[in-house]
Design a protein around this motif. Structure first.
Motif, PDB file in Angstrom:
ATOM      1  N   UNK A  72       0.832  -1.197   0.000  1.00 21.64           N
ATOM      2  CA  UNK A  72       0.000   0.000   0.000  1.00 21.64           C
ATOM      3  C   UNK A  72       0.866   1.246   0.000  1.00 21.64           C
ATOM      4  N   UNK A  73       0.315   2.334  -0.516  1.00 20.05           N
ATOM      5  CA  UNK A  73       0.951   3.648  -0.458  1.00 20.05           C
ATOM      6  C   UNK A  73      -0.078   4.572   0.176  1.00 20.05           C
ATOM      7  N   UNK A  74       0.070   4.793   1.448  1.00 18.86           N
ATOM      8  CA  UNK A  74      -0.937   5.536   2.188  1.00 18.86           C
ATOM      9  C   UNK A  74      -1.089   6.964   1.685  1.00 18.86           C
ATOM     10  N   UNK A  75       0.016   7.575   1.307  1.00 20.47           N
ATOM     11  CA  UNK A  75      -0.046   8.971   0.862  1.00 20.47           C
ATOM     12  C   UNK A  75      -0.858   9.113  -0.416  1.00 20.47           C
ATOM     13  N   UNK A  76      -0.934   8.024  -1.197  1.00 25.06           N
ATOM     14  CA  UNK A  76      -1.669   8.069  -2.460  1.00 25.06           C
ATOM     15  C   UNK A  76      -2.985   7.314  -2.383  1.00 25.06           C
ATOM     16  N   UNK A  77      -3.330   6.808  -1.200  1.00 28.10           N
ATOM     17  CA  UNK A  77      -4.551   5.989  -1.048  1.00 28.10           C
ATOM     18  C   UNK A  77      -4.597   4.881  -2.091  1.00 28.10           C
ATOM     19  N   UNK A  78      -3.474   4.200  -2.233  1.00 29.02           N
ATOM     20  CA  UNK A  78      -3.337   3.201  -3.280  1.00 29.02           C
ATOM     21  C   UNK A  78      -2.910   1.866  -2.697  1.00 29.02           C
ATOM     22  N   UNK A  79      -3.457   0.800  -3.269  1.00 26.95           N
ATOM     23  CA  UNK A  79      -3.033  -0.545  -2.919  1.00 26.95           C
ATOM     24  C   UNK A  79      -2.632  -1.253  -4.214  1.00 26.95           C
ATOM     25  N   UNK A  80      -1.555  -2.008  -4.147  1.00 29.21           N
ATOM     26  CA  UNK A  80      -1.032  -2.707  -5.310  1.00 29.21           C
ATOM     27  C   UNK A  80      -1.013  -4.214  -5.067  1.00 29.21           C
ATOM     28  N   UNK A  81      -1.133  -4.960  -6.147  1.00 34.98           N
ATOM     29  CA  UNK A  81      -1.016  -6.414  -6.074  1.00 34.98           C
ATOM     30  C   UNK A  81      -0.069  -6.865  -7.166  1.00 34.98           C
ATOM     31  N   UNK A  82       1.117  -7.284  -6.757  1.00 34.37           N
ATOM     32  CA  UNK A  82       2.090  -7.818  -7.708  1.00 34.37           C
ATOM     33  C   UNK A  82       1.851  -9.314  -7.819  1.00 34.37           C
ATOM     34  N   UNK A  83       1.660  -9.759  -9.043  1.00 35.96           N
ATOM     35  CA  UNK A  83       1.334 -11.160  -9.290  1.00 35.96           C
ATOM     36  C   UNK A  83       2.411 -11.797 -10.156  1.00 35.96           C
ATOM     37  N   UNK A  84       2.975 -12.867  -9.663  1.00 36.40           N
ATOM     38  CA  UNK A  84       4.027 -13.588 -10.375  1.00 36.40           C
ATOM     39  C   UNK A  84       3.579 -15.025 -10.615  1.00 36.40           C
ATOM     40  N   UNK A  85       4.292 -15.672 -11.543  1.00 29.03           N
ATOM     41  CA  UNK A  85       4.037 -17.098 -11.839  1.00 29.03           C
ATOM     42  C   UNK A  85       2.552 -17.355 -12.054  1.00 29.03           C
ATOM     43  N   UNK A  86       1.956 -16.529 -12.872  1.00 31.30           N
ATOM     44  CA  UNK A  86       0.529 -16.666 -13.138  1.00 31.30           C
ATOM     45  C   UNK A  86       0.246 -17.926 -13.941  1.00 31.30           C
ATOM     46  N   UNK A  87      -0.910 -18.508 -13.690  1.00 33.68           N
ATOM     47  CA  UNK A  87      -1.348 -19.679 -14.426  1.00 33.68           C
ATOM     48  C   UNK A  87      -2.802 -19.492 -14.816  1.00 33.68           C
ATOM     49  N   UNK A  88      -3.306 -20.323 -15.724  1.00 30.79           N
ATOM     50  CA  UNK A  88      -4.683 -20.117 -16.211  1.00 30.79           C
ATOM     51  C   UNK A  88      -5.746 -20.106 -15.111  1.00 30.79           C
ATOM     52  N   UNK A  89      -5.466 -20.774 -13.986  1.00 26.56           N
ATOM     53  CA  UNK A  89      -6.431 -20.770 -12.885  1.00 26.56           C
ATOM     54  C   UNK A  89      -6.548 -19.399 -12.215  1.00 26.56           C
ATOM     55  N   UNK A  90      -5.618 -18.514 -12.519  1.00 30.71           N
ATOM     56  CA  UNK A  90      -5.684 -17.156 -11.978  1.00 30.71           C
ATOM     57  C   UNK A  90      -6.555 -16.244 -12.835  1.00 30.71           C
ATOM     58  N   UNK A  91      -7.040 -16.729 -13.951  1.00 27.21           N
ATOM     59  CA  UNK A  91      -7.911 -15.930 -14.806  1.00 27.21           C
ATOM     60  C   UNK A  91      -9.198 -15.598 -14.071  1.00 27.21           C
ATOM     61  N   UNK A  92      -9.483 -14.300 -13.965  1.00 25.07           N
ATOM     62  CA  UNK A  92     -10.668 -13.864 -13.219  1.00 25.07           C
ATOM     63  C   UNK A  92     -10.820 -12.355 -13.346  1.00 25.07           C
ATOM     64  N   UNK A  93     -11.942 -11.883 -12.884  1.00 23.21           N
ATOM     65  CA  UNK A  93     -12.144 -10.451 -12.696  1.00 23.21           C
ATOM     66  C   UNK A  93     -11.669 -10.123 -11.289  1.00 23.21           C
ATOM     67  N   UNK A  94     -10.707  -9.256 -11.191  1.00 26.99           N
ATOM     68  CA  UNK A  94     -10.100  -8.922  -9.901  1.00 26.99           C
ATOM     69  C   UNK A  94     -10.695  -7.614  -9.387  1.00 26.99           C
ATOM     70  N   UNK A  95     -11.176  -7.675  -8.162  1.00 28.62           N
ATOM     71  CA  UNK A  95     -11.820  -6.529  -7.542  1.00 28.62           C
ATOM     72  C   UNK A  95     -10.953  -5.978  -6.415  1.00 28.62           C
ATOM     73  N   UNK A  96     -10.802  -4.681  -6.420  1.00 26.52           N
ATOM     74  CA  UNK A  96     -10.220  -3.989  -5.277  1.00 26.52           C
ATOM     75  C   UNK A  96     -11.338  -3.713  -4.282  1.00 26.52           C
TER      76      UNK A  96
END
Length: 116
Positions: A72-96
């Protein structure tokens, strides 16, 4: 009224990486935690990761441990998700989402598609 805007979805090959970002707008922005959920076609929405807004303590679903990192970056009110080693089972609509006193508020979602 807090609004959440997700960025960074897209198409990636198996084994690839993507970083999702979510910016919260609206004043004042107050949150106990921010997180990411996902929903694949025909499946229920499921928890992916969350981070305590005050101290940055993360929590992950078992299926992403070691592959995804939330920050998270509190000063920017931002949250990040770094995703590695993705596979087809990770296919989805991702919601914050942001959580305040036990209630989640959702963004519109960003699509992540992993090709085999």
């Amino acid at each position: 009224q807090v609004q959440l805007m997700e960025f960074g979805g897209g198409l990636v090959q198996t084994g690839g990486s993507l970083t999702l970002s979510c910016e919260a707008s609206g004043y004042p922005f107050i949150s106990d935690a921010m997180g990411w959920f996902r929903q694949a076609p025909g499946k229920e929405r499921e928890f992916v990761a969350a981070i305590r807004w005050a101290n940055g303590s993360p929590e992950y679903a078992d299926f992403v441990k070691g592959r995804f990192t939330i920050s998270r970056e509190r000063a920017k009110n931002t949250v990040n998700l770094q995703m590695y080693m993705l596979n087809p089972e990770d296919t989805a609509l991702y919601y914050c989402a942001t959580n305040l006193r036990g209630r989640w508020k959702w963004g519109q979602g960003t699509q992540v598609t992993v090709s085999s």
